[in-house]
Design an enzyme around this catalytic site. Structure first.
Site, PDB file in Angstrom:
ATOM      1  N   GLY A 175      66.134 -12.085  28.539  1.00  0.00           N
ATOM      2  CA  GLY A 175      66.571 -11.475  29.808  1.00  0.00           C
ATOM      3  C   GLY A 175      65.389 -10.807  30.497  1.00  0.00           C
ATOM      4  O   GLY A 175      64.646 -10.068  29.863  1.00  0.00           O
ATOM      5  N   ARG A 221      66.145 -18.399  27.647  1.00  0.00           N
ATOM      6  CA  ARG A 221      66.551 -18.179  26.249  1.00  0.00           C
ATOM      7  C   ARG A 221      66.489 -19.570  25.615  1.00  0.00           C
ATOM      8  O   ARG A 221      67.217 -20.466  26.034  1.00  0.00           O
ATOM      9  CB  ARG A 221      67.953 -17.609  26.179  1.00  0.00           C
ATOM     10  CG  ARG A 221      68.098 -16.248  26.897  1.00  0.00           C
ATOM     11  CD  ARG A 221      69.393 -15.588  26.511  1.00  0.00           C
ATOM     12  NE  ARG A 221      69.750 -14.476  27.384  1.00  0.00           N
ATOM     13  CZ  ARG A 221      69.259 -13.238  27.279  1.00  0.00           C
ATOM     14  NH1 ARG A 221      68.382 -12.962  26.360  1.00  0.00           N
ATOM     15  NH2 ARG A 221      69.663 -12.290  28.110  1.00  0.00           N
ATOM     16  N   ASP A 281      64.366  -8.312  21.645  1.00  0.00           N
ATOM     17  CA  ASP A 281      64.327  -8.615  20.205  1.00  0.00           C
ATOM     18  C   ASP A 281      64.337 -10.113  19.901  1.00  0.00           C
ATOM     19  O   ASP A 281      63.669 -10.560  18.965  1.00  0.00           O
ATOM     20  CB  ASP A 281      65.438  -7.880  19.444  1.00  0.00           C
ATOM     21  CG  ASP A 281      66.814  -8.130  20.027  1.00  0.00           C
ATOM     22  OD1 ASP A 281      66.905  -8.789  21.084  1.00  0.00           O
ATOM     23  OD2 ASP A 281      67.804  -7.672  19.422  1.00  0.00           O
ATOM     24  N   THR A 295      62.767  -5.096  28.124  1.00  0.00           N
ATOM     25  CA  THR A 295      64.214  -5.303  28.216  1.00  0.00           C
ATOM     26  C   THR A 295      64.835  -4.057  28.816  1.00  0.00           C
ATOM     27  O   THR A 295      64.384  -2.939  28.525  1.00  0.00           O
ATOM     28  CB  THR A 295      64.860  -5.579  26.837  1.00  0.00           C
ATOM     29  OG1 THR A 295      66.278  -5.426  26.948  1.00  0.00           O
ATOM     30  CG2 THR A 295      64.367  -4.631  25.748  1.00  0.00           C
ATOM     31  N   ASP A 352      67.557  -2.922  27.946  1.00  0.00           N
ATOM     32  CA  ASP A 352      68.476  -2.339  26.956  1.00  0.00           C
ATOM     33  C   ASP A 352      67.902  -1.134  26.192  1.00  0.00           C
ATOM     34  O   ASP A 352      68.659  -0.374  25.586  1.00  0.00           O
ATOM     35  CB  ASP A 352      68.902  -3.405  25.934  1.00  0.00           C
ATOM     36  CG  ASP A 352      69.615  -4.582  26.595  1.00  0.00           C
ATOM     37  OD1 ASP A 352      70.084  -4.424  27.729  1.00  0.00           O
ATOM     38  OD2 ASP A 352      69.687  -5.651  25.963  1.00  0.00           O
ATOM     39  N   ASP A 392      66.410  -1.130  23.385  1.00  0.00           N
ATOM     40  CA  ASP A 392      66.904  -1.239  22.006  1.00  0.00           C
ATOM     41  C   ASP A 392      65.857  -1.754  21.016  1.00  0.00           C
ATOM     42  O   ASP A 392      66.215  -2.283  19.969  1.00  0.00           O
ATOM     43  CB  ASP A 392      68.134  -2.165  21.970  1.00  0.00           C
ATOM     44  CG  ASP A 392      67.804  -3.571  22.460  1.00  0.00           C
ATOM     45  OD1 ASP A 392      66.716  -3.773  23.024  1.00  0.00           O
ATOM     46  OD2 ASP A 392      68.636  -4.477  22.267  1.00  0.00           O
ATOM     47  N   ARG A 440      73.816  -4.755  25.939  1.00  0.00           N
ATOM     48  CA  ARG A 440      74.149  -5.593  24.777  1.00  0.00           C
ATOM     49  C   ARG A 440      74.783  -4.724  23.691  1.00  0.00           C
ATOM     50  O   ARG A 440      75.840  -4.169  23.941  1.00  0.00           O
ATOM     51  CB  ARG A 440      72.895  -6.305  24.253  1.00  0.00           C
ATOM     52  CG  ARG A 440      73.242  -7.599  23.513  1.00  0.00           C
ATOM     53  CD  ARG A 440      72.008  -8.280  22.993  1.00  0.00           C
ATOM     54  NE  ARG A 440      71.258  -8.930  24.035  1.00  0.00           N
ATOM     55  CZ  ARG A 440      71.561 -10.123  24.544  1.00  0.00           C
ATOM     56  NH1 ARG A 440      72.581 -10.788  24.101  1.00  0.00           N
ATOM     57  NH2 ARG A 440      70.822 -10.650  25.496  1.00  0.00           N
ATOM     58  N   ARG A 442      92.402  21.364  36.048  1.00  0.00           N
ATOM     59  CA  ARG A 442      91.567  22.382  36.699  1.00  0.00           C
ATOM     60  C   ARG A 442      91.056  21.916  38.065  1.00  0.00           C
ATOM     61  O   ARG A 442      90.111  22.449  38.636  1.00  0.00           O
ATOM     62  CB  ARG A 442      90.444  22.885  35.820  1.00  0.00           C
ATOM     63  CG  ARG A 442      89.582  21.940  35.073  1.00  0.00           C
ATOM     64  CD  ARG A 442      88.337  22.667  34.553  1.00  0.00           C
ATOM     65  NE  ARG A 442      87.159  21.859  34.812  1.00  0.00           N
ATOM     66  CZ  ARG A 442      86.743  20.906  34.005  1.00  0.00           C
ATOM     67  NH1 ARG A 442      87.386  20.657  32.896  1.00  0.00           N
ATOM     68  NH2 ARG A 442      85.666  20.200  34.307  1.00  0.00           N
ATOM     69  N   ARG A 491      69.531  -5.736  36.390  1.00  0.00           N
ATOM     70  CA  ARG A 491      68.289  -6.363  35.913  1.00  0.00           C
ATOM     71  C   ARG A 491      67.270  -6.585  37.026  1.00  0.00           C
ATOM     72  O   ARG A 491      66.134  -6.992  36.750  1.00  0.00           O
ATOM     73  CB  ARG A 491      68.617  -7.704  35.239  1.00  0.00           C
ATOM     74  CG  ARG A 491      69.235  -7.578  33.868  1.00  0.00           C
ATOM     75  CD  ARG A 491      68.439  -8.315  32.802  1.00  0.00           C
ATOM     76  NE  ARG A 491      68.361  -9.716  33.066  1.00  0.00           N
ATOM     77  CZ  ARG A 491      69.137 -10.651  32.484  1.00  0.00           C
ATOM     78  NH1 ARG A 491      70.043 -10.279  31.605  1.00  0.00           N
ATOM     79  NH2 ARG A 491      68.976 -11.907  32.764  1.00  0.00           N
TER      80      ARG A 491
HETATM   81  O1  F6P Z   1      69.207  -8.020  27.124  1.00  0.00           O
HETATM   82  C1  F6P Z   1      69.339  -7.807  28.489  1.00  0.00           C
HETATM   83  C2  F6P Z   1      70.727  -8.137  28.951  1.00  0.00           C
HETATM   84  O2  F6P Z   1      70.808  -7.887  30.336  1.00  0.00           O
HETATM   85  C3  F6P Z   1      71.851  -7.414  28.207  1.00  0.00           C
HETATM   86  O3  F6P Z   1      72.017  -6.086  28.651  1.00  0.00           O
HETATM   87  C4  F6P Z   1      73.027  -8.308  28.491  1.00  0.00           C
HETATM   88  O4  F6P Z   1      74.001  -8.187  27.486  1.00  0.00           O
HETATM   89  C5  F6P Z   1      72.407  -9.674  28.486  1.00  0.00           C
HETATM   90  O5  F6P Z   1      71.023  -9.499  28.737  1.00  0.00           O
HETATM   91  C6  F6P Z   1      72.961 -10.634  29.502  1.00  0.00           C
HETATM   92  O6  F6P Z   1      72.358 -11.862  29.302  1.00  0.00           O
HETATM   93  P1  F6P Z   1      72.437 -13.088  30.319  1.00  0.00           P
HETATM   94  O7  F6P Z   1      71.605 -12.741  31.520  1.00  0.00           O
HETATM   95  O8  F6P Z   1      71.880 -14.235  29.552  1.00  0.00           O
HETATM   96  O9  F6P Z   1      73.871 -13.241  30.688  1.00  0.00           O
END
Ligand code: F6P
Length: 319
Positions: free
Chosen positions: A11, A72, A103, A125, A127, A129, A171, A211, A252
């Site tokens: 991504g 990917r 990753d 990324t 994320d 992560d 993710r 409240r 993104r």
């Molecule tokens: O890893 C980045 C990310 O945007 C994640 O947050 C999300 O789950 C995933 O990629 C989405 O992937 P794609 O663009 O292949 O749908």
């Protein structure tokens, strides 16, 4: 080392272009030739590789996406795919590689390193992560995109006295949701790293309503379920009127923040330094604002975790 390559994979994330620019310019500064590999590992396998000059990376530091494009690539997960990639690198005389990605991309970089091919991973990324760095390239920009969206949703949420459920990316990681929730004062943050009970979520909404609160914001990390399901459950357990916004891929894109541009420039340049020092199979990152590097196998064996103190604070501030 005379010739290095750079690719982006998985991504995309805002700031990848700034990282590519840093690799190219730092490489040329050190009299290296730098080759761009297009479409991630898919382009490595097919030999979609071109020499980059200083001007090739002009006017990109402020642009989202990646000028090298991304993919990917399932084939690169196989030993045959990796072998094809290494053959292309040899054919082009590329002696070291910088892989910018998350990753999945690092898994590919690890495989190349294991086969004796000098590779450095740069964490890119949204994320956040990847272990071995406090921040990944693109996280800050995505976070600011989320904040901007929530600020707008707040206006209409107040006018209509509704409960808004906002589903954010990440993710399996809750960093975007946690940071966005804290930055935007969300009533509830649902992240995969922490358990939650829907009846308690509803009780909190009720306390706020009693409240005099005019609206509520609930942020759901995609890793712990869909925003639509959360909304259905709230309506089943209460009389609150809900609306759901799934922010999706808007997170993104966009021009990278100054933070991401600087981070990407530092990490991209450091990857080249490591290759020149003869290091391989490493990842670069920043910890406490200092550049660090770690063994890629060790990084991939570590489990990403959220900042527990920050989560606790978010709970304390949203009572
Ligand atoms: O890893 C980045 C990310 O945007 C994640 O947050 C999300 O789950 C995933 O990629 C989405 O992937 P794609 O663009 O292949 O749908």
């Amino acid at each position: 080392m005379k010739r290095i390559g750079v690719l982006t994979s998985g991504g995309d994330s805002p700031g990848m272009n700034a990282a590519i620019r840093a690799v190219v310019r730092k490489g040329i500064y050190h009299d290296l030739e730098v080759y761009g590999i297009y479409n991630g590992y898919a382009g490595l396998i097919s030999g979609n590789i071109k020499k980059l000059e200083l001007g090739s990376v002009g006017d990109i530091i402020h642009r989202g996406g990646t000028m090298l494009h991304s993919a990917r690539c399932l084939e690169f997960k196989t030993p045959e795919g990796q072998q094809k990639g290494i053959e292309q690198l040899k054919k082009f005389g590329i002696e070291g590689l910088v892989v910018i990605g998350g990753d999945g991309s690092f898994q590919g970089a690890k495989k190349l390193s294991e086969q004796g091919y000098p590779t450095i991973g740069v964490p890119g990324t949204i994320d956040n992560d990847i272990p071995g760095t406090d921040f990944t390239i693109g996280f800050d920009t995505a976070l600011n995109t989320i904040i901007d969206a929530i600020d707008k949703i707040r206006d209409t949420a107040t006018s209509h006295e509704r409960t808004y459920i906002i589903e954010v990316m990440g993710r399996d990681a809750g960093d975007l949701a946690l940071w966005a929730g804290l930055a935007d004062g969300a009533e509830t943050i649902l992240i995969p790293e922490e358990d939650h009970k829907m009846d308690q979520v509803v009780q909190k909404l009720q306390r706020g309503h009693e409240r005099g609160k005019k609206h509520s914001i609930i942020i759901v990390a995609e890793g712990c379920g869909s925003g639509v399901d959360v909304a259905k459950e709230i309506e089943r357990l209460s009389d609150f009127e809900t609306r759901v916004t799934v922010l999706g891929h808007i997170q993104r894109g966009g021009s990278p923040t100054a933070f991401d541009r600087v981070l990407a420039s530092r990490l991209g340049a450091q990857a080249v330094e490591l290759l020149l020092e003869g290091k391989a199979g490493r990842t670069v990152g920043i910890e406490n604002n200092k550049l660090v590097d770690y063994d890629i196998t060790e990084v991939l064996s570590r489990k990403h975790s959220i900042d527990k103190q920050m989560y606790k604070l978010s709970q304390e501030l949203s009572i």
